[in-house]
Design a protein around this motif. Sequence first.
Motif, PDB file in Angstrom:
ATOM      1  N   PRO A  99       0.807  -1.216   0.000  1.00 42.95           N
ATOM      2  CA  PRO A  99       0.000   0.000   0.000  1.00 42.95           C
ATOM      3  C   PRO A  99       0.844   1.271   0.000  1.00 42.95           C
ATOM      4  CG  PRO A  99       0.211  -0.809   2.217  1.00 42.95           C
ATOM      5  CD  PRO A  99       0.926  -1.801   1.343  1.00 42.95           C
ATOM      6  N   SER A 100       0.196   2.346  -0.379  1.00 45.82           N
ATOM      7  CA  SER A 100       0.788   3.670  -0.200  1.00 45.82           C
ATOM      8  C   SER A 100       0.971   3.930   1.287  1.00 45.82           C
ATOM      9  CB  SER A 100      -0.128   4.722  -0.811  1.00 45.82           C
ATOM     10  OG  SER A 100       0.178   6.007  -0.335  1.00 45.82           O
ATOM     11  N   VAL A 101       2.036   4.647   1.622  1.00 47.10           N
ATOM     12  CA  VAL A 101       2.295   4.938   3.034  1.00 47.10           C
ATOM     13  C   VAL A 101       1.182   5.791   3.635  1.00 47.10           C
ATOM     14  CG1 VAL A 101       3.653   7.051   2.725  1.00 47.10           C
ATOM     15  CG2 VAL A 101       4.176   5.525   4.625  1.00 47.10           C
ATOM     16  N   GLY A 102       0.490   6.564   2.795  1.00 45.70           N
ATOM     17  CA  GLY A 102      -0.618   7.371   3.297  1.00 45.70           C
ATOM     18  C   GLY A 102      -1.736   6.509   3.849  1.00 45.70           C
ATOM     19  N   VAL A 103      -2.041   5.402   3.189  1.00 46.11           N
ATOM     20  CA  VAL A 103      -3.053   4.471   3.677  1.00 46.11           C
ATOM     21  C   VAL A 103      -2.522   3.713   4.890  1.00 46.11           C
ATOM     22  CG1 VAL A 103      -4.347   2.371   3.108  1.00 46.11           C
ATOM     23  CG2 VAL A 103      -4.176   4.243   1.445  1.00 46.11           C
ATOM     24  N   LEU A 104      -1.256   3.338   4.844  1.00 43.46           N
ATOM     25  CA  LEU A 104      -0.671   2.535   5.920  1.00 43.46           C
ATOM     26  C   LEU A 104      -0.573   3.315   7.231  1.00 43.46           C
ATOM     27  CD1 LEU A 104       0.342  -0.300   6.299  1.00 43.46           C
ATOM     28  CD2 LEU A 104       2.619   0.457   5.631  1.00 43.46           C
ATOM     29  N   ALA A 105      -0.559   4.643   7.142  1.00 37.65           N
ATOM     30  CA  ALA A 105      -0.519   5.457   8.362  1.00 37.65           C
ATOM     31  C   ALA A 105      -1.756   5.260   9.226  1.00 37.65           C
ATOM     32  CB  ALA A 105      -0.367   6.934   7.999  1.00 37.65           C
ATOM     33  N   ASN A 106      -2.828   4.723   8.644  1.00 42.07           N
ATOM     34  CA  ASN A 106      -4.014   4.395   9.436  1.00 42.07           C
ATOM     35  C   ASN A 106      -3.747   3.235  10.386  1.00 42.07           C
ATOM     36  OD1 ASN A 106      -6.144   6.205   8.303  1.00 42.07           O
ATOM     37  ND2 ASN A 106      -5.631   5.146   6.412  1.00 42.07           N
ATOM     38  N   PHE A 107      -2.694   2.476  10.115  1.00 44.05           N
ATOM     39  CA  PHE A 107      -2.365   1.306  10.922  1.00 44.05           C
ATOM     40  C   PHE A 107      -1.164   1.566  11.842  1.00 44.05           C
ATOM     41  CE2 PHE A 107      -4.582   0.012   7.173  1.00 44.05           C
ATOM     42  CZ  PHE A 107      -5.434  -0.989   7.585  1.00 44.05           C
ATOM     43  N   ASP A 108      -0.334   2.529  11.481  1.00 38.10           N
ATOM     44  CA  ASP A 108       0.808   2.908  12.301  1.00 38.10           C
ATOM     45  C   ASP A 108       0.970   4.424  12.199  1.00 38.10           C
ATOM     46  OD1 ASP A 108       3.179   3.431  13.554  1.00 38.10           O
ATOM     47  OD2 ASP A 108       4.349   1.909  12.520  1.00 38.10           O
ATOM     48  N   LYS A 109       0.533   5.130  13.222  1.00 40.79           N
ATOM     49  CA  LYS A 109       0.475   6.592  13.182  1.00 40.79           C
ATOM     50  C   LYS A 109       1.840   7.247  12.949  1.00 40.79           C
ATOM     51  CE  LYS A 109      -3.882   7.592  13.727  1.00 40.79           C
ATOM     52  NZ  LYS A 109      -4.597   8.337  12.661  1.00 40.79           N
ATOM     53  N   SER A 110       2.934   6.553  13.308  1.00 33.78           N
ATOM     54  CA  SER A 110       4.249   7.171  13.117  1.00 33.78           C
ATOM     55  C   SER A 110       4.538   7.424  11.642  1.00 33.78           C
ATOM     56  CB  SER A 110       5.347   6.285  13.726  1.00 33.78           C
ATOM     57  OG  SER A 110       5.560   5.116  12.966  1.00 33.78           O
ATOM     58  N   LEU A 111       3.880   6.671  10.750  1.00 34.27           N
ATOM     59  CA  LEU A 111       4.101   6.842   9.311  1.00 34.27           C
ATOM     60  C   LEU A 111       3.395   8.082   8.763  1.00 34.27           C
ATOM     61  CD1 LEU A 111       3.734   3.132   8.155  1.00 34.27           C
ATOM     62  CD2 LEU A 111       5.848   4.421   8.487  1.00 34.27           C
ATOM     63  N   GLU A 137      13.721   1.657  11.445  1.00 33.02           N
ATOM     64  CA  GLU A 137      12.959   1.767  12.688  1.00 33.02           C
ATOM     65  C   GLU A 137      11.471   1.955  12.402  1.00 33.02           C
ATOM     66  OE1 GLU A 137      14.597   5.040  14.790  1.00 33.02           O
ATOM     67  OE2 GLU A 137      16.495   4.040  15.264  1.00 33.02           O
ATOM     68  N   MET A 138      11.163   2.716  11.361  1.00 29.48           N
ATOM     69  CA  MET A 138       9.766   2.970  11.039  1.00 29.48           C
ATOM     70  C   MET A 138       9.092   1.713  10.497  1.00 29.48           C
ATOM     71  SD  MET A 138      10.003   6.874   9.606  1.00 29.48           S
ATOM     72  CE  MET A 138       8.310   7.324   9.939  1.00 29.48           C
ATOM     73  N   LEU A 139       9.814   0.935   9.721  1.00 29.01           N
ATOM     74  CA  LEU A 139       9.257  -0.329   9.242  1.00 29.01           C
ATOM     75  C   LEU A 139       9.014  -1.282  10.409  1.00 29.01           C
ATOM     76  CD1 LEU A 139      11.285  -1.134   5.982  1.00 29.01           C
ATOM     77  CD2 LEU A 139       8.946  -0.266   6.152  1.00 29.01           C
ATOM     78  N   ALA A 322       2.208  19.927  13.030  1.00 26.15           N
ATOM     79  CA  ALA A 322       3.362  19.138  13.492  1.00 26.15           C
ATOM     80  C   ALA A 322       3.094  18.501  14.850  1.00 26.15           C
ATOM     81  CB  ALA A 322       4.613  20.010  13.559  1.00 26.15           C
ATOM     82  N   SER A 323       2.353  19.194  15.705  1.00 24.80           N
ATOM     83  CA  SER A 323       2.097  18.677  17.048  1.00 24.80           C
ATOM     84  C   SER A 323       1.064  17.555  17.065  1.00 24.80           C
ATOM     85  CB  SER A 323       1.615  19.806  17.969  1.00 24.80           C
ATOM     86  OG  SER A 323       0.388  20.348  17.496  1.00 24.80           O
ATOM     87  N   THR A 324       0.412  17.301  15.936  1.00 19.16           N
ATOM     88  CA  THR A 324      -0.621  16.262  15.887  1.00 19.16           C
ATOM     89  C   THR A 324      -0.058  14.904  15.479  1.00 19.16           C
ATOM     90  OG1 THR A 324      -1.230  16.654  13.564  1.00 19.16           O
ATOM     91  CG2 THR A 324      -2.304  18.027  15.249  1.00 19.16           C
ATOM     92  N   VAL A 325       1.235  14.849  15.157  1.00 23.88           N
ATOM     93  CA  VAL A 325       1.890  13.589  14.819  1.00 23.88           C
ATOM     94  C   VAL A 325       3.064  13.394  15.778  1.00 23.88           C
ATOM     95  CG1 VAL A 325       1.206  13.738  12.400  1.00 23.88           C
ATOM     96  CG2 VAL A 325       3.409  14.691  13.096  1.00 23.88           C
ATOM     97  N   ASP A 326       3.858  12.370  15.538  1.00 25.15           N
ATOM     98  CA  ASP A 326       5.081  12.157  16.316  1.00 25.15           C
ATOM     99  C   ASP A 326       6.078  13.245  15.905  1.00 25.15           C
ATOM    100  OD1 ASP A 326       7.539  11.321  17.334  1.00 25.15           O
ATOM    101  OD2 ASP A 326       7.125   9.197  17.019  1.00 25.15           O
ATOM    102  N   THR A 327       6.069  14.348  16.631  1.00 26.82           N
ATOM    103  CA  THR A 327       6.836  15.529  16.226  1.00 26.82           C
ATOM    104  C   THR A 327       8.330  15.241  16.170  1.00 26.82           C
ATOM    105  OG1 THR A 327       5.164  16.880  17.335  1.00 26.82           O
ATOM    106  CG2 THR A 327       7.180  17.990  16.647  1.00 26.82           C
ATOM    107  N   GLU A 328       8.842  14.477  17.101  1.00 24.90           N
ATOM    108  CA  GLU A 328      10.268  14.168  17.087  1.00 24.90           C
ATOM    109  C   GLU A 328      10.629  13.326  15.861  1.00 24.90           C
ATOM    110  OE1 GLU A 328      12.498  15.626  19.035  1.00 24.90           O
ATOM    111  OE2 GLU A 328      10.719  16.714  19.731  1.00 24.90           O
ATOM    112  N   ARG A 329       9.738  12.422  15.502  1.00 25.16           N
ATOM    113  CA  ARG A 329       9.986  11.621  14.301  1.00 25.16           C
ATOM    114  C   ARG A 329       9.943  12.499  13.048  1.00 25.16           C
ATOM    115  NH1 ARG A 329       9.347   6.226  13.552  1.00 25.16           N
ATOM    116  NH2 ARG A 329      10.553   6.137  15.475  1.00 25.16           N
ATOM    117  N   LEU A 330       9.002  13.434  13.013  1.00 27.63           N
ATOM    118  CA  LEU A 330       8.925  14.357  11.879  1.00 27.63           C
ATOM    119  C   LEU A 330      10.197  15.189  11.783  1.00 27.63           C
ATOM    120  CD1 LEU A 330       7.398  15.737   9.562  1.00 27.63           C
ATOM    121  CD2 LEU A 330       6.295  17.215  11.274  1.00 27.63           C
ATOM    122  N   LYS A 331      10.679  15.674  12.918  1.00 25.19           N
ATOM    123  CA  LYS A 331      11.928  16.447  12.912  1.00 25.19           C
ATOM    124  C   LYS A 331      13.093  15.593  12.419  1.00 25.19           C
ATOM    125  CE  LYS A 331      10.739  19.615  16.714  1.00 25.19           C
ATOM    126  NZ  LYS A 331      11.054  20.000  18.121  1.00 25.19           N
ATOM    127  N   ALA A 332      13.132  14.333  12.846  1.00 22.82           N
ATOM    128  CA  ALA A 332      14.217  13.444  12.435  1.00 22.82           C
ATOM    129  C   ALA A 332      14.205  13.226  10.923  1.00 22.82           C
ATOM    130  CB  ALA A 332      14.104  12.111  13.155  1.00 22.82           C
TER     131      ALA A 332
END
Length: 347
Positions: A99-111, A137-139, A322-332
């Motif tokens: 799947p597209s990562v956009g769809v997969l983010a429904n199953f793992d919010k870090s994506l 790590e994300m996988l 940015a604050s609505t997701v894993d902000t540290e992961r987004l920064k990384a």
Amino acid sequence: MIRKTSLFAAGTVAALGLTAWAGGENGNAYAQGDSHTIKFGNVISSGDTQNQGYDLFAELVSERTDGRIKVEVYPDSQLGGEREMVEATQFGDIEMTAPSVGVLANFDKSLEVFDFPFIFEDAETAHKVLDSELGDEMLAGLEDSGLIGLGWGENGFRNLAMVDQTVTTPDEMEGVKLRTMQVPKHIAYWESIGAAPTPLPFPEVFTSLQQGVVEGVENPYELLYSAKLTEPANHLTETRHIYDPEVILISKDFFERLSDEDQQIIRDAADEAIAKIRSLKQEVSDEIRAKIEEEGGTVTELSDEERQQWIDSAIAFYEEHASTVDTERLKAVLEAAGNTTFLEAIQ
């Protein structure tokens, strides 16, 4: 841990003729040398670069297991939509999907961080980030959802295709009915610049463009062309607003019952398939652009000034979301991509 399988899933598994459990320390490992059939579903058109890669995967797995493991690839949404196939892979109704990562983010919010626009300037930068320890790590986070991520495939950069106009600046999207995926951050970005995003299932997009339900669509060039969306929407703009990786998934329950040797064969074959997909993607973009123009369409590249307007249009979106997701992961991810514009916006 073995999950209880629903009656529906159990019936489907039986119908597909999956190998029965055998032996093993806990009675759930496949016996060495067992034969298996892997059903690999995806929504991409047959013959597209992804399916060329998936066909290679099937060939390599069969060759390296002397035919013991057979991979059947089902393109064109034959086994359902992306979300349906992810759920089917979780339950073991099918063994693999991509799947597209956009769809997969429904199953793992870090994506969900990959749903933010303009992270990557080019595919090479995206590959560097995805193939790093950070990408690994994300996988690995998918395992909590009963899925194993074998690697980062590629759908490519998403671009605009409009029915009646050529768009070069974000201001021109004011009020435009744009088909998007059912991905909250995608929808929120287009709303932030005044567009009217309209989520639709992919099979409905062609007719919706023809009938004026939507005025445009955003997808990678290859998918736009292979799905014939460039017939009603033949004014294309190379916005490259989101890089869209796909994740090659396999059922965790199924994969972990395989022998270590068979697991490695599958991992190696996935790596080679991904390398082929990425190589083909580089070649196909220019070919498709030429075909679109030969068939009466237009493909517009943004000037540096116009592209900067698009990037600037996303700063407020980053500050708000940015604050609505894993902000540290987004920064990384932004730091790994060398994207100082948005990194500074959310510090």
